[in-house]
Scaffold this motif. Structure first.
Motif, PDB file in Angstrom:
ATOM      1  N   LEU A  60       0.836  -1.203   0.000  1.00 34.38           N
ATOM      2  CA  LEU A  60       0.000   0.000   0.000  1.00 34.38           C
ATOM      3  C   LEU A  60       0.870   1.252   0.000  1.00 34.38           C
ATOM      4  O   LEU A  60       2.092   1.172   0.120  1.00 34.38           O
ATOM      5  N   THR A  61       0.250   2.417  -0.117  1.00 34.18           N
ATOM      6  CA  THR A  61       0.986   3.674  -0.009  1.00 34.18           C
ATOM      7  C   THR A  61       1.429   3.859   1.438  1.00 34.18           C
ATOM      8  O   THR A  61       0.872   3.229   2.353  1.00 34.18           O
ATOM      9  N   PRO A  62       2.425   4.710   1.708  1.00 35.25           N
ATOM     10  CA  PRO A  62       2.869   4.931   3.090  1.00 35.25           C
ATOM     11  C   PRO A  62       1.735   5.299   4.051  1.00 35.25           C
ATOM     12  O   PRO A  62       1.668   4.775   5.167  1.00 35.25           O
ATOM     13  N   SER A  63       0.833   6.179   3.642  1.00 39.63           N
ATOM     14  CA  SER A  63      -0.261   6.578   4.535  1.00 39.63           C
ATOM     15  C   SER A  63      -1.242   5.439   4.759  1.00 39.63           C
ATOM     16  O   SER A  63      -1.798   5.283   5.856  1.00 39.63           O
ATOM     17  N   GLU A  64      -1.439   4.607   3.721  1.00 36.65           N
ATOM     18  CA  GLU A  64      -2.338   3.458   3.869  1.00 36.65           C
ATOM     19  C   GLU A  64      -1.718   2.396   4.777  1.00 36.65           C
ATOM     20  O   GLU A  64      -2.416   1.783   5.591  1.00 36.65           O
ATOM     21  N   GLU A  65      -0.413   2.169   4.645  1.00 35.68           N
ATOM     22  CA  GLU A  65       0.271   1.213   5.523  1.00 35.68           C
ATOM     23  C   GLU A  65       0.195   1.694   6.974  1.00 35.68           C
ATOM     24  O   GLU A  65      -0.009   0.899   7.900  1.00 35.68           O
ATOM     25  N   ALA A  66       0.358   2.999   7.167  1.00 32.56           N
ATOM     26  CA  ALA A  66       0.289   3.579   8.515  1.00 32.56           C
ATOM     27  C   ALA A  66      -1.085   3.367   9.124  1.00 32.56           C
ATOM     28  O   ALA A  66      -1.213   2.949  10.283  1.00 32.56           O
ATOM     29  N   ALA A  67      -2.129   3.646   8.340  1.00 34.33           N
ATOM     30  CA  ALA A  67      -3.501   3.471   8.822  1.00 34.33           C
ATOM     31  C   ALA A  67      -3.791   2.000   9.105  1.00 34.33           C
ATOM     32  O   ALA A  67      -4.471   1.660  10.088  1.00 34.33           O
ATOM     33  N   PHE A  68      -3.269   1.123   8.257  1.00 36.01           N
ATOM     34  CA  PHE A  68      -3.434  -0.323   8.420  1.00 36.01           C
ATOM     35  C   PHE A  68      -2.827  -0.788   9.750  1.00 36.01           C
ATOM     36  O   PHE A  68      -3.461  -1.509  10.520  1.00 36.01           O
ATOM     37  N   LEU A  69      -1.612  -0.336  10.049  1.00 32.32           N
ATOM     38  CA  LEU A  69      -0.924  -0.752  11.267  1.00 32.32           C
ATOM     39  C   LEU A  69      -1.623  -0.206  12.519  1.00 32.32           C
ATOM     40  O   LEU A  69      -1.754  -0.902  13.530  1.00 32.32           O
ATOM     41  N   LEU A  70      -2.089   1.033  12.445  1.00 23.21           N
ATOM     42  CA  LEU A  70      -2.817   1.623  13.579  1.00 23.21           C
ATOM     43  C   LEU A  70      -4.120   0.871  13.842  1.00 23.21           C
ATOM     44  O   LEU A  70      -4.478   0.613  14.998  1.00 23.21           O
ATOM     45  N   ALA A  71      -4.827   0.540  12.777  1.00 25.90           N
ATOM     46  CA  ALA A  71      -6.093  -0.183  12.924  1.00 25.90           C
ATOM     47  C   ALA A  71      -5.858  -1.564  13.541  1.00 25.90           C
ATOM     48  O   ALA A  71      -6.631  -2.017  14.398  1.00 25.90           O
TER      49      ALA A  71
END
Length: 201
Positions: A152-163
């Motif tokens: 995923l994009t960096p922001s999507e990976e970040a959101a994925f990990l937080l979720a």
């Protein structure tokens, strides 16, 4: 000679006591009197250092959330390699002292998340801190993406990990007997996804 009082230290003592009370009695049961007593102070001390009960509770939430965020930033900045940065971020989000690894911390924060629906001060603070966490993780993934491929994009990976972190924390509170199994399964998934060594977690 009058004793010099470290006001910041007193506020942190009160926040630590508030965490204990909230974990035990819930946010609704966390009165200023209970919190002050747990901190070893009189009830008037809370009124001296905070404008209101909500102000005290908001300070407590922000104090611990920012402490975790500072640790995330410090650990990832100190990491030398791309893999080490990812491992440091994952340890902060899923390690034994994180929301995902410490049920007491998770209980406290989940109390705030539930109350945030009804109390604007908490809701705004949660949104602000979530954005700061997301921005920090996005920067980490953005820096790592120069040499490592992500799905995923960096922001999507970040959101994925937080979720995922929030989900594991909730599972740990809802089904404590399953917490270790859920966390272990998730870490195995992250090892495959990011190709890093997380076995010491």
């Amino acid at each position: 000679m009058p004793k010099i009082v470290d006001h910041n230290e007193v506020r942190q003592d009160i926040a630590a006591a508030a965490k204990t009370v909230i974990t035990r009695d819930g946010l609704a049961g966390a009165t200023v009197k209970k919190i002050a007593s747990a901190a070893g102070y009189s009830a008037s001390i809370g009124q001296h250092y905070f404008e209101s009960r909500d102000d005290l509770l908001a300070f407590t939430f922000e104090h611990f959330a920012r402490k975790d965020l500072e640790e995330l930033r410090n650990r990832t900045q100190a990491a030398a390699s791309v893999d080490d940065k990812l491992i440091a971020a994952i340890k902060c989000l899923f390690g034994s002292s994180s929301l995902a690894g410490d049920p007491d911390r998770a209980i406290m924060f989940l109390n705030y998340f539930a109350s945030g629906m009804a109390i604007p001060m908490f809701r705004e603070l949660q949104a602000q801190l979530y954005c700061e966490y997301l921005d920090t993780l996005t920067e980490i993934f953005d820096g790592c993406s120069q040499t490592k491929h992500f799905e995923l994009t960096p922001s999507e990976e970040a959101a994925f990990l937080l979720a995922l972190s929030d989900g594991v924390a909730l599972a740990g509170v809802s089904a404590p007997a399953e917490a270790h199994r859920v966390r272990s399964a998730l870490l195995k998934t992250l090892i495959i996804r990011y190709k890093v060594d997380l076995h010491d977690l």
